[in-house]
Design a protein around this motif. Structure first.
Motif: not given
Length: 324
Positions: A280-300
Motif C-alpha cells: 500500500i503506497s499512496s499520498a492523497e490531498v484534498f482541497s477546494g471545499f464548498k458546502k452543498v445543500p444537505s438534501d441533495l440526492t445522489f442523482a443531483q
C-alpha cells in the motif's frame, strides 16, 4: 476500498469513495491495515474548554476522540471537494459530493491531464450505474456504513490502546488544524495492558508516533503513526504487516468549526494469507471545499459533478490540471 487481491504480488489501491471526517479517513489507514480488508463529511462545533482541565494526556485524547466520534455521526454538513491521489502508478484526480444516500465521485484527470472523450464517457457510465441500479447504490451505501462503523471502533480504542506523553506544541498551518491556532503535541506508544477485542484494533499494539490536538476545540489535527514491529493477524495465518509501515492523516478547519481531511499518506507492506504480497503506497490531498445543500440526492450530485468536470476540462485545455 481495497480491491480483491490476486495470487501474485499486488499493489492495493486504498481509497473509500466516501471522504470524511478524521474518523472515517483513519479507516483507510489504521482500520484497513488492521483488517487487511478495505469511509458523508461530519461537522462538530465543540464547546471550547481549557487545557488545564486535562492534566492527564490520555484524558485529552479521550475528549478529542469523543469529539471526532460525535463529528462522524453528524451528517448535517455536506461538501463538494477535490481529491488527488498519487501512487507509484501515477495520479488520479476526482471530484466528490457527499449526500445522505452515498458519496458521489467522478474522475476528472489522470496524471494532471483532463480525461479524453472516451475516458469521460466511460467514467460517467461507471457513475450512472448507481442511478440505473438501486441495489448497486444500496450496496455502496452499506459499504460506506460498514467502513465507518469499523473506524469508530479504532477511534474509541485509542485512549486505552496507547500511553501518551506531552511533547510540546506547534502552531496550526495551512492544512493542519486552524491556521495560527495552538496545537498540543503528544507522543504515543502501545499500552502493554491493552487487550485488543478484535483484529480491527490489533494493529494498534505495534504502532507508535505523534498526535496533534487543537487546544481550543479539541479536534485531532494530525496523526502520524509508524509500525515499530511486525504485526500479525490470526496468529500470523491471516497475514501480517511489516515493521516500518507508516500512515499520516492531517485535518484542517475549513470554517465555522467544520473540520475536513487535507492530506493522507499510507505506506505499508506485508502478506495476506501467507502467500499474497501486500503493498500500500499512496499520498492523497484534498482541497477546494464548498458546502452543498444537505438534501441533495445522489442523482443531483452526479449531475453537478458532470457540470464541474466540464468546467475543469475547459479550464485545463492545453495544460495540466493542478490542485487548487
Amino acid at each position: 476500498m481495497l480491491r480483491e487481491p490476486c495470487t501474485r504480488s499486488v499493489t492495493i489501491v486504498v481509497r473509500s469513495i466516501s471522504r470524511s471526517s478524521l474518523v472515517r479517513k483513519i479507516a483507510n489507514a489504521i482500520a484497513i491495515a488492521g483488517t487487511l480488508i478495505p469511509l458523508p463529511t461530519a461537522s462538530f462545533a465543540g464547546q471550547p474548554e481549557t487545557i488545564s482541565s486535562y492534566h492527564d494526556p490520555a484524558d485529552l485524547v479521550r475528549k478529542a476522540a469523543q469529539n471526532e466520534v460525535k463529528a462522524a455521526n453528524d451528517d448535517s454538513a455536506h461538501f463538494l471537494f477535490r481529491g488527488t491521489k498519487t501512487t507509484p502508478q501515477g495520479s488520479t484526480t476526482r471530484l466528490y459530493i457527499e449526500t445522505k444516500e452515498a458519496t458521489a465521485g467522478l474522475v476528472v484527470a489522470y496524471n494532471g491531464k483532463p480525461l479524453t472523450g472516451q475516458q469521460r464517457h466511460e467514467e460517467e457510465a461507471r457513475v450512472e450505474r448507481f442511478l440505473k441500479n438501486p441495489e448497486e447504490l444500496r450496496r455502496k451505501r452499506e459499504q460506506e456504513h460498514q467502513n465507518a462503523e469499523r473506524t469508530l471502533r479504532i477511534i474509541r480504542a485509542m485512549p486505552d490502546a496507547f500511553l501518551f506523553q506531552y511533547a510540546g506544541g506547534e502552531s496550526g498551518s495551512e492544512g493542519v488544524g486552524r491556521a495560527g491556532g495552538s496545537l498540543i503535541k503528544l507522543k504515543f506508544r502501545p499500552n502493554p495492558h491493552y487487550q485488543p477485542p478484535s483484529r480491527v484494533e490489533e494493529v494498534l499494539t505495534g504502532m507508535e508516533g505523534y498526535v496533534l490536538i487543537d487546544d481550543t476545540h479539541y479536534r485531532i489535527a494530525s496523526i502520524d503513526g509508524t509500525l515499530f514491529k511486525e504485526v500479525g493477524f490470526g496468529w500470523g495465518i491471516l497475514g501480517h504487516l511489516d515493521r516500518g509501515g507508516r500512515f499520516m492523516v492531517q485535518q484542517q478547519d475549513v470554517g465555522d468549526n467544520l473540520w475536513e481531511i487535507s492530506r493522507m499518506t499510507l505506506s505499508f507492506t506485508g502478506k495476506i494469507m501467507l502467500f499474497k504480497n501486500l503493498s500500500i503506497s499512496s499520498a492523497e490531498v484534498f482541497s477546494g471545499f464548498k458546502k452543498v445543500p444537505s438534501d441533495l440526492t445522489f442523482a443531483q450530485a452526479v449531475e453537478i459533478l458532470k457540470k464541474e468536470e466540464s468546467t475543469v476540462a475547459d479550464n485545463s485545455s492545453g495544460g495540466n490540471l493542478t490542485a487548487k
